[in-house]
Design a protein around this motif. Sequence first.
Motif, mmCIF file in Angstrom:
data_model
loop_
_atom_site.group_PDB
_atom_site.id
_atom_site.type_symbol
_atom_site.label_atom_id
_atom_site.label_comp_id
_atom_site.label_asym_id
_atom_site.label_seq_id
_atom_site.Cartn_x
_atom_site.Cartn_y
_atom_site.Cartn_z
ATOM 1 N N ASP A 74 17.256 36.474 15.176
ATOM 2 C CA ASP A 74 17.318 37.711 14.409
ATOM 3 C C ASP A 74 18.740 38.128 14.089
ATOM 4 O O ASP A 74 18.939 39.172 13.451
ATOM 5 N N GLY A 75 19.727 37.353 14.508
ATOM 6 C CA GLY A 75 21.119 37.650 14.192
ATOM 7 C C GLY A 75 21.556 36.913 12.943
ATOM 8 O O GLY A 75 21.551 35.678 12.905
ATOM 9 N N PRO A 76 21.950 37.618 11.858
ATOM 10 C CA PRO A 76 22.313 36.916 10.615
ATOM 11 C C PRO A 76 23.559 36.059 10.755
ATOM 12 O O PRO A 76 23.676 35.017 10.115
ATOM 13 N N ARG A 91 5.057 29.503 23.759
ATOM 14 C CA ARG A 91 3.698 29.237 24.248
ATOM 15 C C ARG A 91 2.724 29.107 23.083
ATOM 16 O O ARG A 91 1.895 28.184 23.046
ATOM 17 N N ARG A 92 2.788 30.007 22.129
ATOM 18 C CA ARG A 92 1.887 29.930 20.972
ATOM 19 C C ARG A 92 2.187 28.704 20.122
ATOM 20 O O ARG A 92 1.288 28.128 19.498
ATOM 21 N N TRP A 93 3.444 28.318 20.075
ATOM 22 C CA TRP A 93 3.823 27.107 19.310
ATOM 23 C C TRP A 93 3.138 25.878 19.903
ATOM 24 O O TRP A 93 2.601 25.037 19.164
ATOM 25 N N ARG A 94 3.159 25.751 21.246
ATOM 26 C CA ARG A 94 2.500 24.594 21.884
ATOM 27 C C ARG A 94 0.998 24.619 21.651
ATOM 28 O O ARG A 94 0.374 23.578 21.421
ATOM 29 N N ALA A 122 14.059 31.608 10.383
ATOM 30 C CA ALA A 122 13.081 32.678 10.616
ATOM 31 C C ALA A 122 13.753 33.741 11.472
ATOM 32 O O ALA A 122 14.555 33.429 12.349
ATOM 33 N N THR A 123 13.427 35.007 11.214
ATOM 34 C CA THR A 123 14.045 36.118 11.935
ATOM 35 C C THR A 123 13.210 36.622 13.096
ATOM 36 O O THR A 123 13.680 37.461 13.858
ATOM 37 N N ASN A 124 11.972 36.158 13.256
ATOM 38 C CA ASN A 124 11.135 36.578 14.379
ATOM 39 C C ASN A 124 10.097 35.500 14.659
ATOM 40 O O ASN A 124 9.981 34.510 13.923
ATOM 41 N N GLY A 125 9.329 35.726 15.733
ATOM 42 C CA GLY A 125 8.349 34.729 16.137
ATOM 43 C C GLY A 125 7.201 34.580 15.158
ATOM 44 O O GLY A 125 6.681 33.478 14.969
ATOM 45 N N GLU A 126 6.779 35.684 14.517
ATOM 46 C CA GLU A 126 5.671 35.585 13.576
ATOM 47 C C GLU A 126 6.033 34.694 12.395
ATOM 48 O O GLU A 126 5.229 33.868 11.953
ATOM 49 N N GLU A 127 7.242 34.849 11.859
ATOM 50 C CA GLU A 127 7.652 33.991 10.752
ATOM 51 C C GLU A 127 7.732 32.532 11.188
ATOM 52 O O GLU A 127 7.357 31.623 10.428
ATOM 53 N N ALA A 128 8.213 32.262 12.401
ATOM 54 C CA ALA A 128 8.306 30.889 12.877
ATOM 55 C C ALA A 128 6.923 30.240 12.984
ATOM 56 O O ALA A 128 6.723 29.093 12.571
ATOM 57 N N LEU A 129 5.941 30.963 13.534
ATOM 58 C CA LEU A 129 4.593 30.397 13.658
ATOM 59 C C LEU A 129 3.954 30.185 12.288
ATOM 60 O O LEU A 129 3.206 29.225 12.096
ATOM 61 N N ALA A 130 4.246 31.071 11.339
ATOM 62 C CA ALA A 130 3.723 30.872 9.981
ATOM 63 C C ALA A 130 4.304 29.617 9.336
ATOM 64 O O ALA A 130 3.600 28.868 8.650
ATOM 65 N N MET A 148 13.992 38.632 20.924
ATOM 66 C CA MET A 148 13.710 38.987 19.543
ATOM 67 C C MET A 148 12.723 40.148 19.534
ATOM 68 O O MET A 148 11.952 40.330 20.486
ATOM 69 N N PRO A 149 12.707 40.946 18.470
ATOM 70 C CA PRO A 149 11.750 42.056 18.414
ATOM 71 C C PRO A 149 10.325 41.564 18.223
ATOM 72 O O PRO A 149 10.082 40.481 17.691
ATOM 73 N N SER A 150 9.382 42.374 18.705
ATOM 74 C CA SER A 150 7.930 42.187 18.564
ATOM 75 C C SER A 150 7.419 40.971 19.340
ATOM 76 O O SER A 150 6.504 41.099 20.143
ATOM 77 N N LEU A 151 7.992 39.806 19.177
ATOM 78 C CA LEU A 151 7.504 38.588 19.841
ATOM 79 C C LEU A 151 8.727 37.809 20.324
ATOM 80 O O LEU A 151 9.485 37.284 19.518
ATOM 81 N N ASP A 152 8.917 37.731 21.651
ATOM 82 C CA ASP A 152 10.122 37.087 22.168
ATOM 83 C C ASP A 152 9.991 35.566 22.105
ATOM 84 O O ASP A 152 8.957 35.013 21.728
ATOM 85 N N GLY A 153 11.081 34.882 22.491
ATOM 86 C CA GLY A 153 11.100 33.441 22.386
ATOM 87 C C GLY A 153 10.134 32.740 23.322
ATOM 88 O O GLY A 153 9.571 31.699 22.975
ATOM 89 N N LEU A 154 9.913 33.290 24.523
ATOM 90 C CA LEU A 154 8.999 32.641 25.474
ATOM 91 C C LEU A 154 7.564 32.662 24.956
ATOM 92 O O LEU A 154 6.869 31.641 24.954
ATOM 93 N N GLU A 155 7.095 33.825 24.502
ATOM 94 C CA GLU A 155 5.730 33.911 24.000
ATOM 95 C C GLU A 155 5.565 33.097 22.718
ATOM 96 O O GLU A 155 4.535 32.467 22.488
#
Length: 684
Positions: free
Chosen positions: A562-564, A618-621, A584-592, A608-615
């Motif tokens: 999230d840091g430009p 996990r969703r990525w796997r 991607a600036t957050n986890g939702e964009e990365a999963l999309a 990161m806001p809303s969805l951190d890197g650890l969660e």
Amino acid sequence: MHKAATSSSRQRSRWKALLWPLLLAEVGFTLVCLGAGALIWQASDRRESENALARLQASHSVYARQLDARLTSQQQHLLMLARGSRRILQSMAENASTLSEASPGLPAVLSHDDTQRLLTRLLDDYYGMDALVTRLFILPVGMRAFSVPEGQDDIDSDLPPYQRARTSTDAEKVTWWSGAQTPPERLVATHDVVWNERYLARVGMAISQPRLKRLLHDETGNTGEHWLVDDAGHALMRDDAPRVLPDAAGRYGMQWLEEGRRALIWDTLPGTGWRLVSRLSLPDDSAWQTALPWLSIGLILGNVLIFAGFVTVLYWRLQREQDAWQAALGRLAGWLPRTQDDVPDVSDVSPATLNALLTRLEPPLGGRAPNQAWDLPAWLNMLQLPALLTHGDAIVTLNAILARLLGERPEARRDVLLAEWLNPRLIDDERRRVRLTDAAGGAREYRLECLAVQGEYSVWALIDQTQVSETLHRERLARDQAREDARLKTGYLAHLRQELDACVQRLRMPSDAGTPHPPPQWEALRQRLEDVMLLLDTLSEGKPASDAHQGDASPWVLVVDDGPVNTLLACGVLERQGYHVETATNGEEALALAEHRAFALVFMDIYMPSLDGLETSRRWRRLERRLARRHTSVLVALTANVTDADQEAFLQAGMDDYLAKPYRPSDLVAVVHRWIGAGVRPKQ
């Protein structure tokens, strides 16, 4: 009056005759559109169902392979336990001379107490290797039973089938017991310990059925129903008895179920011969299927009502127009000089009658003065720029702004020819540019534009060109200044890079034989200078575009941060190394992004806001398992916390490596080279 009423009734009848064909055409067109839409929707739904079923089958095969690997590992542990038990019992059963040859690592003769102690220690060593195993036991011939943990139930009581005499002569076979042959909520695996065709003991393990079910639900993401059946098609768990396979079920397959969009999928586990069976549901669209007929009926009724309202309003408006024409023509007929035989039929207005009346009205109306330009003076005075009104080639009046600019009255130039007034002031005839001198003696340039024409009247406006030229001049100066600044900055950066390159080359030169070796600080200084050069290359204007010169074989790298500033630095460095880079600036964009593209490596910011890197990891796997991709992505954590506890949390979340912030460009490149190799360098 009777004749007029008869004509109106006849016209209404004609309208009613036209209404029904139009209404039927509207309804037919609506039905055709609905039918075509239904066919397209049905084909799209069938194609989507087939794709969803293929994804479910691929995911189910992955779950079956994972469960088979788990059960095969447990069988291997059981065989290892059986080998250790055989050595101990063999040492106790042989005489002293035979023992020394068969088992040189054990004492010549083992006492009964030593045997019990070794068997108990062996069980303690193997217990706890897998969370599914709730109990290990050894049933030696002529001795008491041993189990871990002790005291749960009496193994010797009632002699269930898995505790009885020898069942198999295969030294490597593991026998599984289920259903009524085992304790409640347990699956039991046993292996017979045989030495020189002599039955010594039976070793076994008990697996918890609730834990096995929980494992299935965790691996499949808690979707659908899952159970195990043996090679004969019988359920291995007591509560799964009514859920059986079809009679002609093979090693793997699929069958649609009658209760809607559900499918029965099964795969065989090679290690045990069992089959993993799942009852899964496709995305439910029954609500749309139920609502589609009602939506169609509503759409048809809505179109009919709209069409009926439109026809009603049109009929009413035309009726009003007809009545107005009847009244007006009746009055006109009374005004005209006529004889008894020359009375026009105003009850049934037709184009011929209207033309006849207009022909008789033209002579008395032809002498009236035209009034087309009556509203132009008012509109002229509303303009917010200098303007004038002309009739033909002569000036009629000036508006207030132009009169104030010239210091004259608006009527001062009446009947003056426009060309005569413009000639002394004209600068460019082609572009119609003029120079006017205001009341204060100042001169400014204007462009003459025609704004409106009505009949022989025209409205001309004078647009100030001096103000436009000044604005364009200021914009050009600002543009040239920006270009010069950019050119100077680029030159400064290029000169600075040349100086740094010379310093780095000097530090890389080997020292002479007579000179001492350079201090270690020189190597650190050289690395930092190389990082600065890489950063200058990233900031320079000559950096190649990310997609213009890279080859299609270059790996894809995703930067989630999230840091430009960090994102810009990482993109510049990686693109110059020849990689394709997405951000991607957050986890939702990365999963999309992961839904549509497979990335070789992912840099994942932890905080990161809303969805951190650890969660997100996990969703990525879980997403990779669901999509059944052949190659998984390398997940690298970007964080300032690199303690042992943090590293353990990264691994638990599915990450492979980490990079401490703030990082140098060379460290970033080193991590990528270590995991996925070098990219395709862009052409210079």
